[in-house]
Design a protein around this motif. Sequence first.
Motif, PDB file in Angstrom:
ATOM      1  N   CYS A  40       0.770  -1.162  -0.041  1.00 12.82           N
ATOM      2  CA  CYS A  40      -0.015   0.126   0.040  1.00 12.82           C
ATOM      3  C   CYS A  40       0.848   1.389   0.100  1.00 12.82           C
ATOM      4  O   CYS A  40       2.144   1.444   0.584  1.00 12.82           O
ATOM      5  CB  CYS A  40      -0.848  -0.019   1.244  1.00 12.82           C
ATOM      6  SG  CYS A  40      -2.272  -1.107   1.211  1.00 12.82           S
ATOM      7  N   PRO A  47      -6.148   2.904   0.543  1.00 13.98           N
ATOM      8  CA  PRO A  47      -5.258   1.884   0.520  1.00 13.98           C
ATOM      9  C   PRO A  47      -4.914   1.392  -0.910  1.00 13.98           C
ATOM     10  O   PRO A  47      -4.970   0.262  -1.111  1.00 13.98           O
ATOM     11  CB  PRO A  47      -5.907   0.524   1.412  1.00 13.98           C
ATOM     12  CG  PRO A  47      -7.278   0.853   1.315  1.00 13.98           C
ATOM     13  CD  PRO A  47      -7.793   2.396   1.060  1.00 13.98           C
ATOM     14  N   ARG A  49      -2.188   0.739  -4.219  1.00 11.41           N
ATOM     15  CA  ARG A  49      -0.984   0.343  -4.361  1.00 11.41           C
ATOM     16  C   ARG A  49       0.076   1.385  -4.557  1.00 11.41           C
ATOM     17  O   ARG A  49       0.005   2.564  -4.628  1.00 11.41           O
ATOM     18  CB  ARG A  49      -0.793  -0.496  -5.697  1.00 11.41           C
ATOM     19  CG  ARG A  49      -1.068   0.407  -6.880  1.00 11.41           C
ATOM     20  CD  ARG A  49      -0.791  -0.442  -8.262  1.00 11.41           C
ATOM     21  NE  ARG A  49      -0.651   0.341  -9.344  1.00 11.41           N
ATOM     22  CZ  ARG A  49      -1.652   0.483 -10.188  1.00 11.41           C
ATOM     23  NH1 ARG A  49      -2.913   0.053 -10.049  1.00 11.41           N
ATOM     24  NH2 ARG A  49      -1.397   1.382 -11.323  1.00 11.41           N
ATOM     25  N   ASN A  50       1.323   0.815  -4.062  1.00 10.01           N
ATOM     26  CA  ASN A  50       2.489   1.704  -3.612  1.00 10.01           C
ATOM     27  C   ASN A  50       3.188   2.150  -5.017  1.00 10.01           C
ATOM     28  O   ASN A  50       4.137   1.390  -5.364  1.00 10.01           O
ATOM     29  CB  ASN A  50       3.430   1.345  -2.741  1.00 10.01           C
ATOM     30  CG  ASN A  50       4.470   2.341  -2.205  1.00 10.01           C
ATOM     31  OD1 ASN A  50       4.583   3.243  -2.599  1.00 10.01           O
ATOM     32  ND2 ASN A  50       5.067   1.754  -1.021  1.00 10.01           N
ATOM     33  N   GLY A 103      -3.731  -5.241   2.121  1.00 13.01           N
ATOM     34  CA  GLY A 103      -2.440  -4.588   1.918  1.00 13.01           C
ATOM     35  C   GLY A 103      -1.574  -4.278   3.235  1.00 13.01           C
ATOM     36  O   GLY A 103      -2.172  -4.446   4.381  1.00 13.01           O
ATOM     37  N   ALA A 106      -2.708  -0.864   5.645  1.00  7.73           N
ATOM     38  CA  ALA A 106      -3.894  -0.677   4.981  1.00  7.73           C
ATOM     39  C   ALA A 106      -4.994   0.053   6.074  1.00  7.73           C
ATOM     40  O   ALA A 106      -5.725   0.999   5.423  1.00  7.73           O
ATOM     41  CB  ALA A 106      -4.417  -1.955   4.266  1.00  7.73           C
ATOM     42  N   THR A 115      -8.875  -5.063   1.415  1.00  5.12           N
ATOM     43  CA  THR A 115      -9.222  -4.079   0.715  1.00  5.12           C
ATOM     44  C   THR A 115     -10.415  -3.886  -0.063  1.00  5.12           C
ATOM     45  O   THR A 115     -11.077  -3.129  -0.683  1.00  5.12           O
ATOM     46  CB  THR A 115      -8.112  -3.244   0.275  1.00  5.12           C
ATOM     47  OG1 THR A 115      -7.451  -4.126  -0.933  1.00  5.12           O
ATOM     48  CG2 THR A 115      -6.995  -2.594   1.070  1.00  5.12           C
ATOM     49  N   TYR A 193     -10.087   4.761  -6.106  1.00  6.67           N
ATOM     50  CA  TYR A 193      -8.516   4.371  -6.291  1.00  6.67           C
ATOM     51  C   TYR A 193      -7.741   4.722  -7.468  1.00  6.67           C
ATOM     52  O   TYR A 193      -6.838   4.879  -7.384  1.00  6.67           O
ATOM     53  CB  TYR A 193      -8.740   2.636  -6.408  1.00  6.67           C
ATOM     54  CG  TYR A 193      -8.832   2.042  -4.811  1.00  6.67           C
ATOM     55  CD1 TYR A 193      -9.775   2.454  -3.989  1.00  6.67           C
ATOM     56  CD2 TYR A 193      -8.200   1.159  -4.566  1.00  6.67           C
ATOM     57  CE1 TYR A 193      -9.955   2.028  -2.407  1.00  6.67           C
ATOM     58  CE2 TYR A 193      -8.429   0.466  -3.135  1.00  6.67           C
ATOM     59  CZ  TYR A 193      -9.138   1.032  -2.369  1.00  6.67           C
ATOM     60  OH  TYR A 193      -9.307   0.142  -1.172  1.00  6.67           O
TER      61      TYR A 193
END
Length: 281
Positions: A40, A47, A49-50, A103, A106, A115, A193
């Motif tokens: 994350c 939350p 994705r990185n 995650g 998260a 999530t 998101y």
Amino acid sequence: MALDPSKTPQIPVPGRPPHYPWRNLDPSSNAASYLCFYYCSPFSAYPVRNVNRIVPVGRGGFVADCKVDPNWETGTFGLFSTCQASIRAGVVSRHSPYLFFFGDHATEAAERGVTGYYRLRWYADGGTYERDYCLAADKTHFVKRAISFAAVNRQIGTRLSNRVPRLALMLNPKQAAGLISMLEAQPDATTDYIAEVRRLEELNARSTGGFRYVNFRRRESYSWSSVRNIKGLGGVSGRRRQRNSGPHNAWRCSACEETVRSRSLLKLCPACQSHGTLEVI
């Protein structure tokens, strides 16, 4: 001599499900589903994705490790990355109906949390190495507030913790149905998101001269139009699978001989865009 059009091989164009190269997964309601991990972002209230992930290496150095999965932009998993290949192969062999995600950091308490989920419908051969599959969903549902492992354990009887699962866990149909109910108690935030991912990509671009995904050397966001760059998609590869990480975070392209720096194995060479040509150094 003129060619007979009826005898000229037609080259399929990779595209969006249900068209080539996608095939029906035939998900079974009696099959197990998977709960799998992703990193994350520490820079978002969602939350997601990185996208901005970097990993320290050596003394004061770092290497980029931007994440592209789960790919909410297309509702796919494994289409643009090589992550968790064994899970993708397991989904195909078991005809799993759902893929759930959790995650790190998260929840609001910075703990692991669930999530959202994909309702799976299609798969395709990734063409990178043997048993490389891509998955695609016909429905996604992700939530703004991740559900803590403790809450999931209480409601559906799992034993999730900071140690279990490490990367993935199978859920039986009853557990999967219970987790869907928990997630759908919150509104679907998938559109939010995607907007957050775009914002985080812009942070990368501002500090790297335009690269939204640094280790990929990619300037564009992901969408279905990105599929046309994956030339081997739909092909069955006999190439032996290799590890997703290497001791030196370096890879050499067998097509252009460029050396690429990345924490993880990439499907496409960032230098020449060749598909499935990177080898660990």
